[in-house]
Design a protein around this motif. Structure first.
Motif, PDB file in Angstrom:
ATOM      1  N   ARG A 166       0.839  -1.005  -0.108  1.00  0.00           N
ATOM      2  CA  ARG A 166      -0.006   0.098   0.049  1.00  0.00           C
ATOM      3  C   ARG A 166       0.712   1.030  -0.006  1.00  0.00           C
ATOM      4  NH1 ARG A 166      -2.427   3.430  -1.188  1.00  0.00           N
ATOM      5  NH2 ARG A 166      -3.828   4.695  -0.415  1.00  0.00           N
ATOM      6  N   ILE A 167       1.980   1.246   0.681  1.00  0.00           N
ATOM      7  CA  ILE A 167       2.919   2.416   0.958  1.00  0.00           C
ATOM      8  C   ILE A 167       3.393   2.540  -0.542  1.00  0.00           C
ATOM      9  CG2 ILE A 167       5.133   3.307   1.732  1.00  0.00           C
ATOM     10  CD1 ILE A 167       4.184   1.932   4.386  1.00  0.00           C
ATOM     11  N   MET A 168       3.943   1.479  -1.391  1.00  0.00           N
ATOM     12  CA  MET A 168       4.766   1.529  -2.479  1.00  0.00           C
ATOM     13  C   MET A 168       3.581   2.101  -3.549  1.00  0.00           C
ATOM     14  SD  MET A 168       6.803  -1.890  -2.323  1.00  0.00           S
ATOM     15  CE  MET A 168       8.562  -1.290  -2.910  1.00  0.00           C
ATOM     16  N   GLN A 169       2.370   1.569  -3.432  1.00  0.00           N
ATOM     17  CA  GLN A 169       1.466   2.252  -4.398  1.00  0.00           C
ATOM     18  C   GLN A 169       0.986   3.679  -4.275  1.00  0.00           C
ATOM     19  OE1 GLN A 169      -1.670  -0.603  -3.213  1.00  0.00           O
ATOM     20  NE2 GLN A 169      -1.416  -1.612  -5.133  1.00  0.00           N
ATOM     21  N   ALA A 170       1.188   4.206  -2.970  1.00  0.00           N
ATOM     22  CA  ALA A 170       0.867   5.543  -2.686  1.00  0.00           C
ATOM     23  C   ALA A 170       1.998   6.340  -2.797  1.00  0.00           C
ATOM     24  CB  ALA A 170       0.589   5.682  -1.119  1.00  0.00           C
ATOM     25  N   LEU A 171       3.225   5.781  -2.843  1.00  0.00           N
ATOM     26  CA  LEU A 171       4.448   6.835  -3.054  1.00  0.00           C
ATOM     27  C   LEU A 171       4.506   6.794  -4.728  1.00  0.00           C
ATOM     28  CD1 LEU A 171       6.968   5.213  -0.789  1.00  0.00           C
ATOM     29  CD2 LEU A 171       6.227   7.597  -0.728  1.00  0.00           C
ATOM     30  N   ILE A 172       4.202   5.851  -5.572  1.00  0.00           N
ATOM     31  CA  ILE A 172       4.215   5.947  -6.975  1.00  0.00           C
ATOM     32  C   ILE A 172       3.356   6.945  -7.492  1.00  0.00           C
ATOM     33  CG2 ILE A 172       3.458   4.718  -9.178  1.00  0.00           C
ATOM     34  CD1 ILE A 172       4.326   2.005  -7.900  1.00  0.00           C
ATOM     35  N   GLY A 173       2.108   7.331  -7.009  1.00  0.00           N
ATOM     36  CA  GLY A 173       1.109   8.235  -7.646  1.00  0.00           C
ATOM     37  C   GLY A 173       1.091   9.681  -6.961  1.00  0.00           C
ATOM     38  N   ARG A 174       2.379   9.804  -6.148  1.00  0.00           N
ATOM     39  CA  ARG A 174       2.650  11.011  -5.200  1.00  0.00           C
ATOM     40  C   ARG A 174       2.900  12.203  -6.144  1.00  0.00           C
ATOM     41  NH1 ARG A 174       5.962  10.967  -0.367  1.00  0.00           N
ATOM     42  NH2 ARG A 174       5.202  13.184  -0.475  1.00  0.00           N
ATOM     43  N   LYS A 175       2.337  13.488  -6.009  1.00  0.00           N
ATOM     44  CA  LYS A 175       2.779  14.558  -6.729  1.00  0.00           C
ATOM     45  C   LYS A 175       3.793  15.442  -6.145  1.00  0.00           C
ATOM     46  CE  LYS A 175      -1.697  14.776  -8.969  1.00  0.00           C
ATOM     47  NZ  LYS A 175      -2.963  15.607  -8.987  1.00  0.00           N
ATOM     48  N   ASP A 176       3.565  15.454  -4.839  1.00  0.00           N
ATOM     49  CA  ASP A 176       4.644  16.102  -4.120  1.00  0.00           C
ATOM     50  C   ASP A 176       5.756  15.318  -3.132  1.00  0.00           C
ATOM     51  OD1 ASP A 176       6.156  18.048  -2.634  1.00  0.00           O
ATOM     52  OD2 ASP A 176       4.536  18.887  -1.630  1.00  0.00           O
ATOM     53  N   SER A 177       6.742  15.156  -3.958  1.00  0.00           N
ATOM     54  CA  SER A 177       7.717  13.937  -3.296  1.00  0.00           C
ATOM     55  C   SER A 177       8.544  14.741  -2.137  1.00  0.00           C
ATOM     56  CB  SER A 177       8.556  13.400  -4.477  1.00  0.00           C
ATOM     57  OG  SER A 177       9.472  14.378  -4.953  1.00  0.00           O
ATOM     58  N   ASN A 178       8.505  15.922  -1.870  1.00  0.00           N
ATOM     59  CA  ASN A 178       9.285  16.771  -1.179  1.00  0.00           C
ATOM     60  C   ASN A 178       8.672  16.701   0.379  1.00  0.00           C
ATOM     61  OD1 ASN A 178      11.062  17.832  -2.929  1.00  0.00           O
ATOM     62  ND2 ASN A 178       9.705  19.584  -3.158  1.00  0.00           N
ATOM     63  N   VAL A 179       7.392  16.240   0.316  1.00  0.00           N
ATOM     64  CA  VAL A 179       6.838  15.977   1.614  1.00  0.00           C
ATOM     65  C   VAL A 179       6.855  14.463   2.176  1.00  0.00           C
ATOM     66  CG1 VAL A 179       4.743  16.601   2.874  1.00  0.00           C
ATOM     67  CG2 VAL A 179       5.225  18.106   1.214  1.00  0.00           C
ATOM     68  N   PRO A 180       7.019  14.166   3.116  1.00  0.00           N
ATOM     69  CA  PRO A 180       6.947  12.804   3.560  1.00  0.00           C
ATOM     70  C   PRO A 180       5.529  12.355   3.404  1.00  0.00           C
ATOM     71  CG  PRO A 180       8.180  14.017   5.060  1.00  0.00           C
ATOM     72  CD  PRO A 180       7.574  14.905   4.141  1.00  0.00           C
ATOM     73  N   LEU A 181       5.206  10.858   3.070  1.00  0.00           N
ATOM     74  CA  LEU A 181       4.016  10.280   3.048  1.00  0.00           C
ATOM     75  C   LEU A 181       3.703   9.951   4.543  1.00  0.00           C
ATOM     76  CD1 LEU A 181       1.450   9.058   1.607  1.00  0.00           C
ATOM     77  CD2 LEU A 181       2.984   7.148   1.127  1.00  0.00           C
ATOM     78  N   ASN A 182       2.591  10.318   5.088  1.00  0.00           N
ATOM     79  CA  ASN A 182       2.366   9.928   6.598  1.00  0.00           C
ATOM     80  C   ASN A 182       1.539   8.507   6.240  1.00  0.00           C
ATOM     81  OD1 ASN A 182       3.453  12.012   7.656  1.00  0.00           O
ATOM     82  ND2 ASN A 182       1.506  13.315   7.211  1.00  0.00           N
ATOM     83  N   VAL A 183       2.066   7.489   7.139  1.00  0.00           N
ATOM     84  CA  VAL A 183       1.235   6.367   7.076  1.00  0.00           C
ATOM     85  C   VAL A 183       0.872   5.913   8.776  1.00  0.00           C
ATOM     86  CG1 VAL A 183       1.604   3.814   6.576  1.00  0.00           C
ATOM     87  CG2 VAL A 183       2.830   5.412   5.250  1.00  0.00           C
TER      88      VAL A 183
END
Length: 72
Positions: free
Chosen positions: A20-37
């Protein structure tokens, strides 16, 4: 309320959480902000980070939404 940079993986075992994390990271527009999980309180976050490899730097894991405010 969750913002669009937070995904809820509560109740998922480690393998689906990593997926799920990998899927969310692929579609991210702002890679400068960490993904909160959001994960279960008994999640082995260190092991999960190892499973993510280099992607772990792009993720913040917490068991409570309020923790994200203190991490940032």
């Amino acid at each position: 309320m969750q913002d669009s940079n937070t995904i809820d993986c509560n109740g998922l075992s480690p393998a689906p959480t990593v997926l799920r994390i990998m899927q969310a990271l692929i579609g991210r527009k702002d890679s400068n902000v960490p993904l909160n999980v959001l994960v279960d309180s008994d999640c082995d976050c260190a092991r999960l980070s190892v499973s993510l490899g280099d992607l772990a730097d792009d993720v913040q894991l917490a068991s409570n939404l309020r923790q994200f405010a203190t991490i940032n």
